[in-house]
Enzyme design. Structure first.
Site, PDB file in Angstrom:
ATOM      1  N   GLU A   1       0.883  -1.177   0.000  1.00  0.00           N
ATOM      2  CA  GLU A   1       0.000   0.000   0.000  1.00  0.00           C
ATOM      3  C   GLU A   1       0.909   1.211   0.000  1.00  0.00           C
ATOM      4  O   GLU A   1       1.774   1.337   0.860  1.00  0.00           O
ATOM      5  CB  GLU A   1      -0.911  -0.016   1.240  1.00  0.00           C
TER       6      GLU A   1
ATOM      7  N   CYS B   1      -1.688   8.745   4.224  1.00  0.00           N
ATOM      8  CA  CYS B   1      -1.715   8.417   2.799  1.00  0.00           C
ATOM      9  C   CYS B   1      -3.043   8.866   2.192  1.00  0.00           C
ATOM     10  O   CYS B   1      -3.134   9.160   1.014  1.00  0.00           O
ATOM     11  CB  CYS B   1      -1.529   6.926   2.616  1.00  0.00           C
TER      12      CYS B   1
HETATM   13  P1  NAD Z   1       8.971   5.408   3.089  1.00  0.00           P
HETATM   14  O1  NAD Z   1       8.712   4.829   1.751  1.00  0.00           O
HETATM   15  O2  NAD Z   1      10.058   6.406   3.224  1.00  0.00           O
HETATM   16  O3  NAD Z   1       9.328   4.247   4.138  1.00  0.00           O
HETATM   17  C1  NAD Z   1       8.502   3.129   4.293  1.00  0.00           C
HETATM   18  C2  NAD Z   1       9.356   1.964   4.747  1.00  0.00           C
HETATM   19  O4  NAD Z   1      10.257   1.631   3.680  1.00  0.00           O
HETATM   20  C3  NAD Z   1      10.220   2.297   5.959  1.00  0.00           C
HETATM   21  O5  NAD Z   1      10.320   1.172   6.794  1.00  0.00           O
HETATM   22  C4  NAD Z   1      11.545   2.637   5.326  1.00  0.00           C
HETATM   23  O6  NAD Z   1      12.659   2.469   6.182  1.00  0.00           O
HETATM   24  C5  NAD Z   1      11.595   1.654   4.165  1.00  0.00           C
HETATM   25  N1  NAD Z   1      12.489   2.075   3.091  1.00  0.00           N
HETATM   26  C6  NAD Z   1      12.871   3.330   2.772  1.00  0.00           C
HETATM   27  N2  NAD Z   1      13.728   3.300   1.729  1.00  0.00           N
HETATM   28  C7  NAD Z   1      13.885   2.003   1.391  1.00  0.00           C
HETATM   29  C8  NAD Z   1      14.654   1.333   0.396  1.00  0.00           C
HETATM   30  N3  NAD Z   1      15.422   1.998  -0.469  1.00  0.00           N
HETATM   31  N4  NAD Z   1      14.554  -0.010   0.326  1.00  0.00           N
HETATM   32  C9  NAD Z   1      13.767  -0.689   1.189  1.00  0.00           C
HETATM   33  N5  NAD Z   1      13.037  -0.105   2.156  1.00  0.00           N
HETATM   34  C10 NAD Z   1      13.082   1.220   2.250  1.00  0.00           C
HETATM   35  O7  NAD Z   1       7.579   5.977   3.627  1.00  0.00           O
HETATM   36  P2  NAD Z   1       7.270   6.751   4.986  1.00  0.00           P
HETATM   37  O8  NAD Z   1       7.818   8.127   4.886  1.00  0.00           O
HETATM   38  O9  NAD Z   1       7.621   5.926   6.169  1.00  0.00           O
HETATM   39  O10 NAD Z   1       5.676   6.789   4.909  1.00  0.00           O
HETATM   40  C11 NAD Z   1       5.016   7.673   4.064  1.00  0.00           C
HETATM   41  C12 NAD Z   1       4.595   7.006   2.775  1.00  0.00           C
HETATM   42  O11 NAD Z   1       3.815   5.853   3.058  1.00  0.00           O
HETATM   43  C13 NAD Z   1       3.697   7.908   1.934  1.00  0.00           C
HETATM   44  O12 NAD Z   1       4.031   7.766   0.581  1.00  0.00           O
HETATM   45  C14 NAD Z   1       2.313   7.378   2.230  1.00  0.00           C
HETATM   46  O13 NAD Z   1       1.361   7.662   1.226  1.00  0.00           O
HETATM   47  C15 NAD Z   1       2.583   5.912   2.356  1.00  0.00           C
HETATM   48  N6  NAD Z   1       1.541   5.244   3.138  1.00  0.00           N
HETATM   49  C16 NAD Z   1       0.603   4.553   2.457  1.00  0.00           C
HETATM   50  C17 NAD Z   1      -0.432   3.931   3.143  1.00  0.00           C
HETATM   51  C18 NAD Z   1      -1.496   3.168   2.409  1.00  0.00           C
HETATM   52  O14 NAD Z   1      -2.239   2.431   3.053  1.00  0.00           O
HETATM   53  N7  NAD Z   1      -1.601   3.305   1.101  1.00  0.00           N
HETATM   54  C19 NAD Z   1      -0.489   4.020   4.536  1.00  0.00           C
HETATM   55  C20 NAD Z   1       0.515   4.727   5.200  1.00  0.00           C
HETATM   56  C21 NAD Z   1       1.522   5.337   4.483  1.00  0.00           C
END
Ligand code: NAD
Length: 541
Positions: free
Chosen positions: A293, A327
């Site tokens: 998601e 999100c």
């Molecule tokens: P993010 O993508 O920065 O991080 C999410 C996770 O991915 C974290 O655990 C992070 O450490 C990891 N991550 C970061 N870079 C990575 C890489 N290169 N390889 C592997 N893992 C990596 O997101 P965030 O800032 O924590 O959260 C915000 C984002 O999440 C927004 O885009 C939001 O829309 C989305 N979100 C979506 C939903 C949904 O249900 N659609 C819900 C909550 C948040």
């Protein structure tokens, strides 16, 4: 338990506590908050039956008080990730053979622990380290998490109950096996409930998990892990590791036993992970389940028949609660010219009455954004808008990081419906409004469909049923969660299963049986009571 067909307790949504002045819950959460604020926490990884340290420490600061250290956590090396995978695989046989009712009992107990003895602590941690107001913490870290745990247990039972038809002399059964291997859960900073649900939903279905929370949610992640353990989750079923997301992810994805990823976070990160899985596909024992998601560019459109106060309230709550870091947060709004002034005037009076500051002060509706990168990203956008000729800041636009990462709720008006902030997810308290000519209702709906790569949430406000029908039809593929006369945020487990399509994710609907089905690999067993003993069919004559 043998010789019994049990039913799990039927779930209902956890009531939201009020935290009104003088309430017991307010006193309790504030005293817990103060206590956490004034003590330094040491957070270790959890691998198998061990609390694990490393030589690499990172400090934790509240986003709204960014010079006050509240503790630190240990970051992993590659060897820790290998140990976590090993520990998960070693725990697998016992865990997946545990009767499902016992797994259910563990997660039902976890829900009760969150609802009772851990409620103040998980809320206070979410307020302190993720900068949520008490209301935002309560609906996330307490209520949504409890709902995920209780409703998923019910859905698990419904899945297991779903069995194929039989014919005379034949008995067909489906065993909903867990995936062969281990599941990787990667969670975002913004919801404590999501962080708990990503590993728990897979584990509930009998899988073993390596869980990597976001660097900015580790404080409440540690409390989640404490709750799972107190609920009786055996060691090694969920292994929690912290650190460099790329190193951790690469190590996991190189392992031949990797069987699925449960991800929530940004679109770009998810696409990169998907590409890596594709490149490694020849090494895996099984095709990995990929559930993600991701981002959103969620909209509100008002029809000329809508009520301005209702539209303005949807914008204030939908765009600015938790600083727009949901999100599902509204970040692009389409207003008809005939009512735009009234909506904006309501918005002005709403935003003028909003105060911003620490979540410890319950008068604050807006607190800080999560970290320096988010703050810098938003400041850059605000400064660019100030220079651009096709957009204008009409409310807010201020920022200050002297105490915490504070960005004022900001409303932008653009004359360009494809302006950068109408298309790009910014994940902050900034909403952009495009004013459309009233007579171009249908065209504006098509414009929404063609703006941005996402399709997560959206809302339409109208008193005219024909206009609502237009919106429901033309916007069919624009949102996985679509709201009529309601704001686009605040989905409730058991009522509005959540997820989006297009660039917003695989739409596997968190908090529903659709999601749980991704964590099983059904095995059909056909038993014939009297097997055939002659190969000849009657038609052979
Ligand atoms: P993010 O993508 O920065 O991080 C999410 C996770 O991915 C974290 O655990 C992070 O450490 C990891 N991550 C970061 N870079 C990575 C890489 N290169 N390889 C592997 N893992 C990596 O997101 P965030 O800032 O924590 O959260 C915000 C984002 O999440 C927004 O885009 C939001 O829309 C989305 N979100 C979506 C939903 C949904 O249900 N659609 C819900 C909550 C948040």
């Amino acid at each position: 338990m043998a010789n019994s067909l049990t039913s799990v307790p039927y779930p209902s949504n956890e009531p939201i506590k009020s935290y009104a002045p003088g309430s017991v819950e307010k006193k309790e959460v504030l005293s817990t908050y103060k206590n956490l604020y004034n003590t330094s926490i040491e957070i270790k990884m959890r691998i198998g039956n061990k609390d694990v340290k490393s030589d690499n420490k990172a400090s934790i600061y509240p986003p709204h008080d960014n010079k006050h250290k509240i503790g630190f956590y240990y970051r992993s090396d590659k060897k820790h990730i290998e140990q976590a995978i090993k520990s998960a695989l070693e725990s697998r046989e016992k865990w997946c053979k545990m009767p499902w009712e016992s797994r259910a009992a563990i997660f039902l107990k976890a829900a009760d622990l969150v609802a009772g003895p851990f409620r103040a602590k998980i809320n206070a941690a979410t307020m302190l380290a993720q900068s949520k107001t008490i209301f935002q913490a309560e609906i996330d870290a307490a209520c949504e998490l409890i709902d995920f745990l209780r409703f998923n247990v019910q859905y698990m039972q419904e899945i297991y109950t779903n069995q194929p038809n039989n014919s005379p002399g034949i008995w067909n059964k489906i065993s909903y096996r867990p995936l062969e291997g281990f599941v990787y859960a990667v969670s975002p900073f913004n919801f404590t409930a999501i962080a708990g649900n990503l590993p728990a939903s897979a584990a509930m279905m009998g899988n073993v998990v390596v869980w990597k929370p976001s660097d900015y949610q580790i404080y409440s992640a540690k409390i989640l892990m404490d709750i799972f353990r107190e609920a009786g989750l055996p060691d090694g079923v969920i292994n929690m590791v912290f650190g460099d997301p790329e190193m951790i992810t690469n190590t996991i994805l190189e392992n031949s036993n990797f069987s699925g990823i449960h991800f929530t976070g940004s679109t770009k990160v998810f696409k990169d992970i998907w590409k890596k899985i594709g490149n490694n596909i020849d090494y895996y024992k099984t095709y990995p389940r990929i559930v993600g998601e991701t981002g959103g560019k969620d909209f509100i459109i008002a029809h000329p028949s809508a009520k301005p106060a209702e539209v303005a309230t949807a914008i204030t709550r939908g765009a600015f609660e938790f600083q727009g870091q949901k999100c599902s947060a509204a970040s692009r709004v389409y207003l008809p010219k005939s009512m735009s002034e009234k909506v904006i005037s309501h918005l002005k009076s709403d935003l003028n009455s909003i105060s911003m500051g620490s979540p410890e002060d319950f008068k604050n509706f807006v607190t800080a954004v999560i970290h320096k990168d988010a703050y810098d990203r938003l400041v850059k956008v605000i400064e660019k808008i100030k220079k651009d000729t096709d957009a204008e800041i009409i409310l807010g636009g201020g920022y200050d990081d002297s105490k915490g990462y504070f960005i004022e709720p900001t409303v932008v008006i653009t004359t360009n419906p494809k302006y950068d902030t109408m298309e790009r997810e910014l994940f902050g308290p900034l909403v952009t409004v495009y004013i459309y000519p009233d007579e171009l209702w249908g065209e504006t709906l098509k414009l929404i469909d063609q703006t941005s790569e996402y399709a997560l949430t959206g809302a339409v406000y109208s008193q005219d049923r024909y206009a609502l029908e237009d919106a429901v039809n033309i916007l069919e593929n624009c949102a996985g969660n679509f709201y009529i006369n309601d704001k686009p945020t605040g989905a409730v487990v058991g009522q509005q299963p959540f997820g989006g399509a297009r660039g917003s994710g695989t739409n596997d609907k968190a908090g529903s049986s659709i999601n749980l089905l991704r964590w099983v690999s059904p095995r059909l067993i056909k038993e014939t009571f009297i097997p055939a003993s002659n190969y000849r069919y009657p038609f052979l004559g």
